[in-house]
Design an enzyme around this catalytic site. Structure first.
Site, PDB file in Angstrom:
ATOM      1  N   SER A 132       1.134  -1.124  -0.115  1.00 21.47           N
ATOM      2  CA  SER A 132       0.587   0.185  -0.025  1.00 21.47           C
ATOM      3  C   SER A 132       0.634   0.902  -0.110  1.00 21.47           C
ATOM      4  CB  SER A 132      -0.805   0.078   1.079  1.00 21.47           C
ATOM      5  OG  SER A 132      -2.224   1.236   0.952  1.00 21.47           O
ATOM      6  N   HIS A 155      -2.223  -1.546  -3.544  1.00 19.20           N
ATOM      7  CA  HIS A 155      -3.727  -0.126  -3.030  1.00 19.20           C
ATOM      8  C   HIS A 155      -3.348   0.579  -4.332  1.00 19.20           C
ATOM      9  CE1 HIS A 155      -5.008  -1.766   1.327  1.00 19.20           C
ATOM     10  NE2 HIS A 155      -4.799  -2.487   0.012  1.00 19.20           N
ATOM     11  N   ASP A 191      -4.494  -4.305   6.285  1.00 22.02           N
ATOM     12  CA  ASP A 191      -4.752  -5.374   4.804  1.00 22.02           C
ATOM     13  C   ASP A 191      -3.642  -6.352   5.029  1.00 22.02           C
ATOM     14  OD1 ASP A 191      -5.718  -4.859   1.805  1.00 22.02           O
ATOM     15  OD2 ASP A 191      -6.307  -5.947   3.308  1.00 22.02           O
TER      16      ASP A 191
END
Length: 337
Positions: free
Chosen positions: A154, A181, A275
């Site tokens: 991310s 992401h 995540d």
């Protein structure tokens, strides 16, 4: 190709068969309902099934699921409007369908030009068909099992990914799948930039992809990437189960539904939030080698930090060590060391 056609509307069934025949393919059987299509497919398995989506009694999703279980072969969903049936299309893809396309329009007696999108999908599957689906004794799909390096990242991820991919040689003996992401409008630019930084081929994943040694696939933004039990990559819509789209956890957990290929590795890189931590733990518990980026080299030690605290990582490595470590690991797994 030998093609089976399924559609509950006789006129549409006739149109599809005419377009297929005009393109030089052979319609080996046709059906107006799903259960009969499954029976016909198992009696005479074609190179491709063109599957209607919405049918009474047994719809295209269930028919696809049964075909992939009993007599697996490529399935292309053909529905009135792909944009109106997105959720059900993803269900069909989750059941094993390779792709979806809108039904060609026009009557059989009309000029059949202008059916390019429909015929292009068939041509694409014909190319994929050079590596056909096989069956094992239980009737479930068997594909060549490919070792996988799965990476989630991310905040700070693009640079970290470039560093890792840049360390992988052209003959890297594993497939790579990346969940970063990113907004969908930047996905293509990211894949092209990483391709310019990497030693292996990098591109965006598309529905129906399978894992290939020496190729890295990136999940597009704004949709979740998953892998089915038949080894095919597909997308699922965002139903709010994760604040991140694409989600690392959703992909890692889909990997956890498969029997692990010996030597496969999951890596969690820099990023805010958590995540991927639960998915990494699931994979570790299933026997995967799991790696978390260390705090010192992370832009944000959120995702990998949570994974470390959960005990999800078998190894904690600085960014500069991850690429070379993966090369040694997969070469050893292939018996090169």
């Amino acid at each position: 190709m030998r093609i089976g056609v399924v559609n509950d509307r006789p006129l549409v069934l006739e149109i599809i068969c005419s377009v297929v025949a005009a393109a030089g393919h052979r319609v080996v059987w046709k059906s107006t309902e799903g259960a009969l299509a499954v029976k016909l497919c198992c009696e005479d398995t074609p190179d491709l099934v063109l599957m209607d989506l919405n049918m009474p009694v047994m719809d295209g999703v269930e028919a696809t699921r049964k075909i992939m279980s009993l007599c697996p072969c490529p399935v292309l969903v053909v529905t009135s409007d792909v944009h109106k049936h997105v959720s059900k299309i993803f269900e069909a893809m989750g059941a094993g369908a390779l792709d979806a396309v809108s039904t060609p329009d026009g009557r059989p007696s009309e000029n059949l030009s202008g059916k390019g999108g429909f015929l292009d999908k068939i041509a694409m599957i014909e190319r994929l068909g050079k590596n056909p689906v096989q069956r094992n004794v239980r009737g479930t799909p068997v594909r060549k099992r490919t070792p996988l390096l799965a990476i989630g990242s991310s905040t700070g991820g693009p640079s970290a990914l470039a560093a890792i991919l840049g360390a992988l040689p052209e003959n890297f003996p594993a497939a790579v799948v990346i969940i970063q992401h990113v907004d969908g409008c930047f996905s293509d630019s990211l894949s092209r930039w990483l391709d310019s930084q990497a030693g292996i081929k990098v591109r965006l994943a598309v529905a129906g992809d399978t894992l290939k040694v020496g190729e890295a696939l990136i999940a597009p933004g704004n949709k979740h990437l998953v892998i089915g039990k038949n080894g095919v990559l597909n997308f699922k819509p965002d139903n709010g189960e994760s604040p991140y789209v694409p989600s690392v956890d959703i992909f890692f957990k889909s990997l956890g539904e498969l029997s692990p290929v010996p030597g496969s590795v999951a890596v969690l890189l820099t990023g805010m939030g958590a995540d991927g931590a639960e998915g990494l733990l699931k994979l570790r518990n299933l026997g995967w080698t799991t790696v978390a980026q260390d705090k010192e080299s992370s832009v944000v030690w959120g995702m990998p930090g949570v994974a470390v605290k959960m005990g999800a990582a078998t190894h904690i490595l600085p960014l500069e060590a991850i690429g070379p470590t993966m090369v040694r690991h997969f070469n050893k797994a292939r018996g090169m060391e």
